[in-house]
Design an enzyme around this catalytic site. Structure first.
Site, PDB file in Angstrom:
ATOM      1  N   GLN A  21       0.807  -1.222   0.000  1.00 18.80           N
ATOM      2  CA  GLN A  21       0.000   0.000   0.000  1.00 18.80           C
ATOM      3  C   GLN A  21       0.841   1.274   0.000  1.00 18.80           C
ATOM      4  O   GLN A  21       0.333   2.346  -0.288  1.00 18.80           O
ATOM      5  CB  GLN A  21      -0.956  -0.020   1.193  1.00 18.80           C
ATOM      6  CG  GLN A  21      -1.977  -1.144   1.098  1.00 18.80           C
ATOM      7  CD  GLN A  21      -2.923  -1.183   2.282  1.00 18.80           C
ATOM      8  OE1 GLN A  21      -2.654  -1.883   3.263  1.00 18.80           O
ATOM      9  NE2 GLN A  21      -4.018  -0.459   2.222  1.00 18.80           N
ATOM     10  N   HIS A 117       0.797  -9.455   4.173  1.00 15.23           N
ATOM     11  CA  HIS A 117      -0.312  -8.494   4.221  1.00 15.23           C
ATOM     12  C   HIS A 117      -1.001  -8.492   2.851  1.00 15.23           C
ATOM     13  O   HIS A 117      -0.765  -7.623   2.016  1.00 15.23           O
ATOM     14  CB  HIS A 117       0.190  -7.101   4.609  1.00 15.23           C
ATOM     15  CG  HIS A 117      -0.907  -6.192   5.095  1.00 15.23           C
ATOM     16  ND1 HIS A 117      -0.899  -5.577   6.327  1.00 15.23           N
ATOM     17  CD2 HIS A 117      -2.072  -5.806   4.519  1.00 15.23           C
ATOM     18  CE1 HIS A 117      -2.001  -4.851   6.492  1.00 15.23           C
ATOM     19  NE2 HIS A 117      -2.729  -4.967   5.399  1.00 15.23           N
ATOM     20  N   ASN A 161      -1.866 -11.174   7.954  1.00 12.57           N
ATOM     21  CA  ASN A 161      -2.808 -10.098   8.226  1.00 12.57           C
ATOM     22  C   ASN A 161      -4.228 -10.495   7.836  1.00 12.57           C
ATOM     23  O   ASN A 161      -4.460 -10.961   6.710  1.00 12.57           O
ATOM     24  CB  ASN A 161      -2.402  -8.853   7.425  1.00 12.57           C
ATOM     25  CG  ASN A 161      -3.339  -7.689   7.672  1.00 12.57           C
ATOM     26  OD1 ASN A 161      -3.335  -7.119   8.768  1.00 12.57           O
ATOM     27  ND2 ASN A 161      -4.161  -7.341   6.695  1.00 12.57           N
ATOM     28  N   GLU A 162      -5.128 -10.277   8.767  1.00 13.75           N
ATOM     29  CA  GLU A 162      -6.549 -10.531   8.501  1.00 13.75           C
ATOM     30  C   GLU A 162      -6.770 -11.864   7.807  1.00 13.75           C
ATOM     31  O   GLU A 162      -7.463 -11.959   6.791  1.00 13.75           O
ATOM     32  CB  GLU A 162      -7.167  -9.364   7.722  1.00 13.75           C
ATOM     33  CG  GLU A 162      -7.137  -8.084   8.542  1.00 13.75           C
ATOM     34  CD  GLU A 162      -7.895  -6.918   7.944  1.00 13.75           C
ATOM     35  OE1 GLU A 162      -8.292  -6.974   6.770  1.00 13.75           O
ATOM     36  OE2 GLU A 162      -8.100  -5.919   8.668  1.00 13.75           O
TER      37      GLU A 162
HETATM   38  C1  GCO Z   1      -7.434  -4.206   5.859  1.00 12.51           C
HETATM   39  C2  GCO Z   1      -6.003  -4.024   5.829  1.00 12.51           C
HETATM   40  C3  GCO Z   1      -5.570  -2.662   5.485  1.00 12.51           C
HETATM   41  C4  GCO Z   1      -6.636  -1.701   4.978  1.00 12.51           C
HETATM   42  C5  GCO Z   1      -7.387  -1.062   6.110  1.00 12.51           C
HETATM   43  C6  GCO Z   1      -8.452  -0.107   5.664  1.00 12.51           C
HETATM   44  O1  GCO Z   1      -8.006  -4.151   6.919  1.00 12.51           O
HETATM   45  O2  GCO Z   1      -8.039  -4.365   4.807  1.00 12.51           O
HETATM   46  O3  GCO Z   1      -5.277  -4.590   6.848  1.00 12.51           O
HETATM   47  O4  GCO Z   1      -4.666  -2.996   4.499  1.00 12.51           O
HETATM   48  O5  GCO Z   1      -6.070  -0.729   4.201  1.00 12.51           O
HETATM   49  O6  GCO Z   1      -8.010  -2.033   6.890  1.00 12.51           O
HETATM   50  O7  GCO Z   1      -9.413  -0.740   4.904  1.00 12.51           O
END
Ligand code: GCO
Length: 412
Positions: A21, A117, A161-162
């Site tokens: 990003q 990520h 991540n997530e």
């Molecule tokens: C997500 C990510 C980030 C996003 C943020 C805003 O949550 O999607 O970890 O990369 O940019 O959350 O949407």
């Protein structure tokens, strides 16, 4: 065995970014290919291109965060740069990220490093990506390599991540999911040639199990290098709420998108909570946000969500919490401050009730590439001119830094 947070660890007050990003030029990843498909066939509004040139300008960005008074910076390493071909590791790229960690330490910021990520190397995606079990071995091998290179500098790690977003399409019947993947494969064939392509979000349904295994294996790799490292995954945890009649829908969604992942954190040291808003459920599913102002990503402005999600995650996982993301896409920085103030008050209430929260990492350090939305939504504490790359700290940066300095042990 999970490590124990050293009792003297200061509360992590910081900001977060993700490599793709902000860095620019991450042309070795699967998402780069999707962004650049003709006619927007990958679903992206615009490509990431040079992003914020953070790859070269990180010293300035780290200086701004530290100068404001923060003590932590969460950033991610880009797998495709570090391992541009399967098994071929770039010492230069590894050194780059070690230098970033060094710059953090020199400035008084604790580096918090995310290994994955959303982006994966194109070669991994072309091997069938996260649907293939060997992706877990590849990821663990990469994680071990990174940990050996910079583990002495980095105490806190986020593996994936997530990770729970891989279940986002769970309500789609397998046939529809497969059609979506087929469409993407067709579009990519013209660009990169035929391959079995699977990404983090668009897969044939086998990816969630592989990702969970990848997390466990990466955690083990990091612990081999550094047994006192604090390792966790991060989860997208909107505050899920039911209106009368919507309880079943809400619980069904929560089971698949939250509980299933909170329940695999047994060996972890913390859970990374990422909360922006709430989602409402009625009898027949997700409801649109209530009337009122929305953020630039179209989300309800609902800072109370953070407290609720932190309480839920802590109760379900019985682990310390680090807020690894929280923020708002707005062009009105006063609104960002008001939102964050309210979110931090909620965090203080949770802490007062004994919930073990170890850090607050605001999303985001910089305005950046908001994935499919492109560059429109601005989440940053620091604005960036996309032509000149000039940084302009917003008042919210100084405000958050002052908060950090005034409350070194965390919001109260
Ligand atoms: C997500 C990510 C980030 C996003 C943020 C805003 O949550 O999607 O970890 O990369 O940019 O959350 O949407």
């Amino acid at each position: 065995m999970s490590a124990v947070f050293p009792s003297k660890t200061p509360f992590l007050w910081g900001a977060a970014t993700a490599a793709h990003q902000v860095e620019g030029g991450n042309n070795g990843s699967d998402i780069w290919q999707m962004e650049n498909l003709a006619g927007g066939a990958g679903g992206f509004r615009e490509p990431s291109g040079d992003a914020m040139d953070h790859y070269h300008r990180y010293p300035q960005d780290i200086g701004l965060l530290a100068g404001a008074g923060l003590n932590a910076y969460r950033f991610s390493v880009e797998w495709a740069r570090i391992e541009p071909e399967p098994g071929m590791f770039s010492g230069a790229a590894l050194d780059h990220y070690a230098r970033m960690a060094d710059a953090c330490l020199a400035a008084g910021l604790a580096p918090v490093v995310t290994l994955h990520h959303f982006t994966s190397p194109l070669w991994l995606a072309q091997e069938g990506g996260w649907d293939e079990t060997q992706a877990a071995e590849s990821f663990a091998n990469f994680a071990g390599r990174v940990a050996r290179h910079m583990g002495d500098r980095v105490a806190t790690w986020c593996t994936i991540n997530e990770i729970n977003l891989c279940n986002l399409g769970f309500e789609l019947v397998p046939a529809r999911r497969a059609r979506r993947l087929e469409k993407l494969r067709d579009a990519l064939t013209a660009r990169i040639g035929p391959s079995a392509f699977s990404s983090f979000l668009i897969h044939d349904g086998r990816a969630p199990a592989v990702l969970k295994r990848a997390h466990a294996m990466a955690l083990a790799e990091i612990k081999t290098v550094r047994s006192d490292a604090l390792v966790g995954l991060t989860l997208a945890l909107p505050d899920l709420q039911a209106v009368p009649g919507g309880e079943d829908q809400m619980l069904r969604t929560r089971a698949v998108t939250q509980d299933e992942f909170l329940d695999i954190t047994g060996d972890d040291d913390f859970v990374g909570v990422q909360t922006y808003t709430r989602e409402l459920f009625g009898e027949s599913g997700r409801l649109p946000p209530p009337e009122g102002d929305l953020t630039l990503t179209g989300w309800e402005i609902y800072p109370q969500a953070l407290e609720a999600s932190v309480r839920y995650a802590a109760a379900r996982a019985a682990k310390p919490i680090i807020v690894t993301e929280n923020g708002i896409a707005t062009s009105d920085d006063a609104q960002r401050i008001a939102y964050t103030e309210a979110a931090l008050s909620g965090l203080a209430r949770a802490r007062a009730d004994g919930i073990d929260v170890r850090g607050y990492l605001h999303w985001s350090a910089l305005d950046n590439f908001e994935w499919m939305h492109g560059y429109g939504p601005t989440f940053g504490l620091i604005g960036v001119d996309r032509e000149t790359f000039k940084r302009t700290p917003k008042p919210s940066l100084a405000w958050l830094g002052a908060r950090a300095k005034a409350h070194p042990h965390g919001p109260d």
